[in-house]
Motif scaffolding. Sequence first.
Motif, PDB file in Angstrom:
ATOM      1  N   VAL A 242      -5.430   2.816   1.929  1.00 31.24           N
ATOM      2  CA  VAL A 242      -6.580   1.912   1.838  1.00 31.24           C
ATOM      3  C   VAL A 242      -6.664   0.911   2.990  1.00 31.24           C
ATOM      4  O   VAL A 242      -7.595   0.117   3.041  1.00 31.24           O
ATOM      5  CB  VAL A 242      -6.535   1.135   0.503  1.00 31.24           C
ATOM      6  CG1 VAL A 242      -6.756   2.067  -0.677  1.00 31.24           C
ATOM      7  CG2 VAL A 242      -5.215   0.390   0.335  1.00 31.24           C
ATOM      8  N   ILE A 243      -5.706   0.939   3.908  1.00 28.67           N
ATOM      9  CA  ILE A 243      -5.699  -0.029   5.001  1.00 28.67           C
ATOM     10  C   ILE A 243      -6.569   0.469   6.143  1.00 28.67           C
ATOM     11  O   ILE A 243      -6.497   1.644   6.528  1.00 28.67           O
ATOM     12  CB  ILE A 243      -4.269  -0.303   5.491  1.00 28.67           C
ATOM     13  CG1 ILE A 243      -3.468  -0.970   4.376  1.00 28.67           C
ATOM     14  CG2 ILE A 243      -4.271  -1.182   6.728  1.00 28.67           C
ATOM     15  CD1 ILE A 243      -2.027  -1.207   4.715  1.00 28.67           C
ATOM     16  N   LYS A 244      -7.369  -0.435   6.666  1.00 26.41           N
ATOM     17  CA  LYS A 244      -8.323  -0.062   7.706  1.00 26.41           C
ATOM     18  C   LYS A 244      -8.275  -1.080   8.848  1.00 26.41           C
ATOM     19  O   LYS A 244      -8.456  -2.279   8.613  1.00 26.41           O
ATOM     20  CB  LYS A 244      -9.725  -0.023   7.093  1.00 26.41           C
ATOM     21  CG  LYS A 244     -10.827   0.351   8.045  1.00 26.41           C
ATOM     22  CD  LYS A 244     -12.148   0.355   7.301  1.00 26.41           C
ATOM     23  CE  LYS A 244     -13.290   0.716   8.222  1.00 26.41           C
ATOM     24  NZ  LYS A 244     -14.594   0.696   7.496  1.00 26.41           N
TER      25      LYS A 244
ATOM     26  N   GLN B  55      -6.614  -4.607   7.478  1.00 27.31           N
ATOM     27  CA  GLN B  55      -7.105  -5.195   6.228  1.00 27.31           C
ATOM     28  C   GLN B  55      -7.468  -4.079   5.255  1.00 27.31           C
ATOM     29  O   GLN B  55      -7.493  -2.896   5.621  1.00 27.31           O
ATOM     30  CB  GLN B  55      -8.352  -6.053   6.500  1.00 27.31           C
ATOM     31  CG  GLN B  55      -8.107  -7.287   7.340  1.00 27.31           C
ATOM     32  CD  GLN B  55      -9.391  -8.053   7.609  1.00 27.31           C
ATOM     33  OE1 GLN B  55     -10.017  -7.891   8.644  1.00 27.31           O
ATOM     34  NE2 GLN B  55      -9.788  -8.872   6.661  1.00 27.31           N
ATOM     35  N   LEU B  56      -7.766  -4.475   4.034  1.00 25.66           N
ATOM     36  CA  LEU B  56      -8.310  -3.519   3.075  1.00 25.66           C
ATOM     37  C   LEU B  56      -9.804  -3.367   3.327  1.00 25.66           C
ATOM     38  O   LEU B  56     -10.477  -4.328   3.692  1.00 25.66           O
ATOM     39  CB  LEU B  56      -8.095  -3.999   1.634  1.00 25.66           C
ATOM     40  CG  LEU B  56      -6.668  -4.138   1.124  1.00 25.66           C
ATOM     41  CD1 LEU B  56      -6.688  -4.589  -0.332  1.00 25.66           C
ATOM     42  CD2 LEU B  56      -5.894  -2.843   1.261  1.00 25.66           C
ATOM     43  N   ASP B  57     -10.296  -2.157   3.120  1.00 22.98           N
ATOM     44  CA  ASP B  57     -11.733  -1.938   3.198  1.00 22.98           C
ATOM     45  C   ASP B  57     -12.416  -2.763   2.100  1.00 22.98           C
ATOM     46  O   ASP B  57     -11.911  -2.868   0.978  1.00 22.98           O
ATOM     47  CB  ASP B  57     -12.026  -0.450   3.013  1.00 22.98           C
ATOM     48  CG  ASP B  57     -13.493  -0.138   3.140  1.00 22.98           C
ATOM     49  OD1 ASP B  57     -13.956   0.073   4.269  1.00 22.98           O
ATOM     50  OD2 ASP B  57     -14.174  -0.113   2.101  1.00 22.98           O
ATOM     51  N   THR B  58     -13.584  -3.329   2.402  1.00 27.49           N
ATOM     52  CA  THR B  58     -14.292  -4.184   1.429  1.00 27.49           C
ATOM     53  C   THR B  58     -14.629  -3.425   0.151  1.00 27.49           C
ATOM     54  O   THR B  58     -14.493  -3.957  -0.961  1.00 27.49           O
ATOM     55  CB  THR B  58     -15.587  -4.744   2.056  1.00 27.49           C
ATOM     56  OG1 THR B  58     -15.255  -5.480   3.235  1.00 27.49           O
ATOM     57  CG2 THR B  58     -16.301  -5.677   1.082  1.00 27.49           C
TER      58      THR B  58
ATOM     59  N   ALA C 262       0.839  -1.204   0.000  1.00 33.48           N
ATOM     60  CA  ALA C 262       0.000   0.000   0.000  1.00 33.48           C
ATOM     61  C   ALA C 262       0.875   1.255   0.000  1.00 33.48           C
ATOM     62  O   ALA C 262       0.569   2.242  -0.678  1.00 33.48           O
ATOM     63  CB  ALA C 262      -0.928  -0.010   1.209  1.00 33.48           C
ATOM     64  N   LYS C 263       1.969   1.216   0.747  1.00 31.78           N
ATOM     65  CA  LYS C 263       2.887   2.347   0.795  1.00 31.78           C
ATOM     66  C   LYS C 263       3.573   2.550  -0.552  1.00 31.78           C
ATOM     67  O   LYS C 263       3.753   3.681  -1.021  1.00 31.78           O
ATOM     68  CB  LYS C 263       3.931   2.117   1.890  1.00 31.78           C
ATOM     69  CG  LYS C 263       4.857   3.296   2.125  1.00 31.78           C
ATOM     70  CD  LYS C 263       5.802   3.030   3.283  1.00 31.78           C
ATOM     71  CE  LYS C 263       6.726   4.220   3.526  1.00 31.78           C
ATOM     72  NZ  LYS C 263       7.665   3.963   4.652  1.00 31.78           N
TER      73      LYS C 263
END
Length: 310
Positions: free
Chosen positions: A136-138, A179-182, A129-130
């Motif tokens: 986008v990580i939640k 995690q990633l958001d759905t 993600a970086k």
Amino acid sequence: MITPEKIAKRKITIPAANDNGDDSIARTDIHFGNRNITLLIGPDLLLRFQYKEQKGNQALKRLKEKILKNKKVFTAERQRSIQKLLVADREIRELLNKDKKELTKRDQSGLDDFLNNLRRRQDTLRTLAKKLKFEVIKPRKEYFCKNCNGFRPGPDLTQKELPKCALCKNLLKKLSINQLDTDVVNYLTGHWLEDYIANIFNTLKWKAWSSPTLLIHGVSGASHQVDVLAIKNGRVLIVECKTGEFSPTQVMNFLGKYYDIRCHQALAVAIGRIHPDAKKIIEKNAAIDYYDNIRNIRSYKKLIKKISQI
């Protein structure tokens, strides 16, 4: 002249967007009893379509804005990184879901192995993600049993008492797992390409829509899910987008939509390749074009040029 009786008349006046009128279209929403009918109306256009407004969260909104500004999202390297990001998130979900389903009890050594495995995947997720510069990580709350050393299903909506372990009935503790958001997962899986193509059409003076819920009603009365709808000077164009490959079966389904909607043109776009047999099917239909194998900025610019020539 004979006219039927007892038919209510409703006059709708839609002012033209400009004096020329050729490119003027308007949307009208009609509430007829318990039915909602949405029409696009123009001098040479009458089209029934519908879609649901999506309630996007802030992470998804920021991601959409970033992707639409980034031509490098089409490069092969960027696509591989996105796929790795999705795989890392899927592995985290699979680990947790398997633990919830099996309801096993671990000793401390087994717990250390499990958490190390989970931590490695979360580290991979953060690194990717970086690298992509995606926010986008939640952190997501999961339920954990300290007695069994395992993750457990959370309480359902009707459960008022404190959540307990389904195996040992011990009270559960909340743990945050990255995690990633759905909504983000669904968007990166393919919806981003639909938005990107619609945005290209809009910048080229078309009026374009894209939505996972976009439906256009054909002359048969059936409704068809369409990735992108674009209109210009009374011409209706639909686009089918694939982040992977296009198979002959998928092309045949696309042709079915095209003929039933009675649109003027159609375009198939694939990040991967369109199967040779699928290309032969498309090439037999003069009003349908395709563009595939988008791997770098150069091929992206060629896509822009092709769309500008439609």
